[in-house]
Motif scaffolding. Structure first.
Motif, PDB file in Angstrom:
ATOM      1  N   LYS A  49      10.520 -73.767  25.508  1.00  0.00           N
ATOM      2  CA  LYS A  49       9.634 -72.752  26.464  1.00  0.00           C
ATOM      3  C   LYS A  49       7.847 -72.926  25.707  1.00  0.00           C
ATOM      4  CE  LYS A  49       9.280 -70.861  30.062  1.00  0.00           C
ATOM      5  NZ  LYS A  49       8.831 -71.542  32.210  1.00  0.00           N
ATOM      6  N   ILE A  50       8.386 -72.486  24.731  1.00  0.00           N
ATOM      7  CA  ILE A  50       7.025 -72.022  23.704  1.00  0.00           C
ATOM      8  C   ILE A  50       6.110 -73.742  24.028  1.00  0.00           C
ATOM      9  CG2 ILE A  50       6.058 -72.054  21.524  1.00  0.00           C
ATOM     10  CD1 ILE A  50       8.563 -70.013  21.322  1.00  0.00           C
ATOM     11  N   VAL A  51       7.434 -75.042  23.640  1.00  0.00           N
ATOM     12  CA  VAL A  51       5.873 -75.976  23.318  1.00  0.00           C
ATOM     13  C   VAL A  51       5.695 -76.508  24.815  1.00  0.00           C
ATOM     14  CG1 VAL A  51       6.549 -78.181  22.886  1.00  0.00           C
ATOM     15  CG2 VAL A  51       6.987 -76.898  21.242  1.00  0.00           C
ATOM     16  N   GLU A  52       6.401 -76.037  26.005  1.00  0.00           N
ATOM     17  CA  GLU A  52       6.087 -76.502  26.990  1.00  0.00           C
ATOM     18  C   GLU A  52       4.738 -75.138  27.632  1.00  0.00           C
ATOM     19  OE1 GLU A  52       8.479 -75.130  31.464  1.00  0.00           O
ATOM     20  OE2 GLU A  52       9.091 -76.396  30.111  1.00  0.00           O
ATOM     21  N   ASN A  53       4.465 -73.651  27.312  1.00  0.00           N
ATOM     22  CA  ASN A  53       4.005 -72.477  27.661  1.00  0.00           C
ATOM     23  C   ASN A  53       2.033 -73.575  26.815  1.00  0.00           C
ATOM     24  OD1 ASN A  53       5.333 -71.736  29.333  1.00  0.00           O
ATOM     25  ND2 ASN A  53       6.253 -70.188  27.892  1.00  0.00           N
ATOM     26  N   ALA A  54       2.310 -74.177  25.343  1.00  0.00           N
ATOM     27  CA  ALA A  54       1.186 -74.849  25.099  1.00  0.00           C
ATOM     28  C   ALA A  54       0.994 -75.850  25.289  1.00  0.00           C
ATOM     29  CB  ALA A  54       1.726 -75.010  23.749  1.00  0.00           C
ATOM     30  N   SER A  61      -1.043 -82.623  23.689  1.00  0.00           N
ATOM     31  CA  SER A  61      -0.267 -82.320  22.912  1.00  0.00           C
ATOM     32  C   SER A  61      -1.115 -82.662  21.072  1.00  0.00           C
ATOM     33  CB  SER A  61       1.257 -83.625  22.584  1.00  0.00           C
ATOM     34  OG  SER A  61       0.395 -84.721  22.394  1.00  0.00           O
ATOM     35  N   ARG A  62      -2.511 -82.861  21.501  1.00  0.00           N
ATOM     36  CA  ARG A  62      -3.207 -82.518  19.993  1.00  0.00           C
ATOM     37  C   ARG A  62      -3.218 -80.901  19.818  1.00  0.00           C
ATOM     38  NH1 ARG A  62      -5.490 -86.649  16.384  1.00  0.00           N
ATOM     39  NH2 ARG A  62      -4.705 -88.298  18.248  1.00  0.00           N
ATOM     40  N   VAL A  67      -2.411 -75.256  17.618  1.00  0.00           N
ATOM     41  CA  VAL A  67      -2.406 -74.226  18.051  1.00  0.00           C
ATOM     42  C   VAL A  67      -0.562 -73.584  17.287  1.00  0.00           C
ATOM     43  CG1 VAL A  67      -1.830 -72.617  19.434  1.00  0.00           C
ATOM     44  CG2 VAL A  67      -4.226 -73.840  19.726  1.00  0.00           C
ATOM     45  N   LEU A  68      -0.138 -74.838  17.939  1.00  0.00           N
ATOM     46  CA  LEU A  68       1.710 -74.201  17.079  1.00  0.00           C
ATOM     47  C   LEU A  68       1.769 -74.070  15.202  1.00  0.00           C
ATOM     48  CD1 LEU A  68       3.237 -75.428  20.269  1.00  0.00           C
ATOM     49  CD2 LEU A  68       3.152 -72.770  19.893  1.00  0.00           C
ATOM     50  N   GLY A  69       0.719 -74.832  15.030  1.00  0.00           N
ATOM     51  CA  GLY A  69       1.511 -75.536  13.419  1.00  0.00           C
ATOM     52  C   GLY A  69       2.376 -76.222  13.159  1.00  0.00           C
ATOM     53  N   ILE A  70       1.957 -77.118  14.479  1.00  0.00           N
ATOM     54  CA  ILE A  70       3.624 -78.496  13.749  1.00  0.00           C
ATOM     55  C   ILE A  70       3.116 -79.574  14.496  1.00  0.00           C
ATOM     56  CG2 ILE A  70       5.617 -76.806  14.734  1.00  0.00           C
ATOM     57  CD1 ILE A  70       5.766 -78.222  17.561  1.00  0.00           C
ATOM     58  N   SER A  71       3.515 -80.524  13.814  1.00  0.00           N
ATOM     59  CA  SER A  71       2.943 -82.037  14.732  1.00  0.00           C
ATOM     60  C   SER A  71       2.963 -82.151  15.767  1.00  0.00           C
ATOM     61  CB  SER A  71       3.476 -83.073  13.474  1.00  0.00           C
ATOM     62  OG  SER A  71       5.033 -83.127  14.340  1.00  0.00           O
TER      63      SER A  71
END
Length: 85
Positions: A49-54, A61-62, A67-71
């Motif tokens: 859900k966090i990824v979807e909202n981001a 995706s970049r 923003v999420l601090g992941i690849s």
């Protein structure tokens, strides 16, 4: 127009689009524990859900990954996994 139940206008009275990442309406108290799912499954759903909202907020995706601090690959894997479920 902004209304308030009291004499003062607080953060909870303002629309979230005015506040950006300063305030979110969602709270951990609102998370419902599902006795049919493991913690790992629930955490996975929450992460999805966090990824979807981001992705909705930032559009790429970049940018979401940054923003999420992941690849970016992690974002894409999570999106792919969500579409398979």
């Amino acid at each position: 127009m902004i209304t308030s139940q009291g004499d003062l206008i607080g953060l909870t009275d303002l629309p979230t689009e005015f506040l950006g990442s300063v305030y979110r309406q969602e709270t951990f108290e609102e998370i419902i524990v599902d006795d049919c799912k493991t913690l790992k499954q629930m955490v996975g759903e929450f992460e999805s859900k966090i990824v979807e909202n981001a992705m909705k907020q930032y559009g790429t995706s970049r940018k979401a990954a940054s923003v999420l601090g992941i690849s970016q690959a992690s974002v894409l894997r999570r999106i792919k996994k969500n579409h398979q479920e």
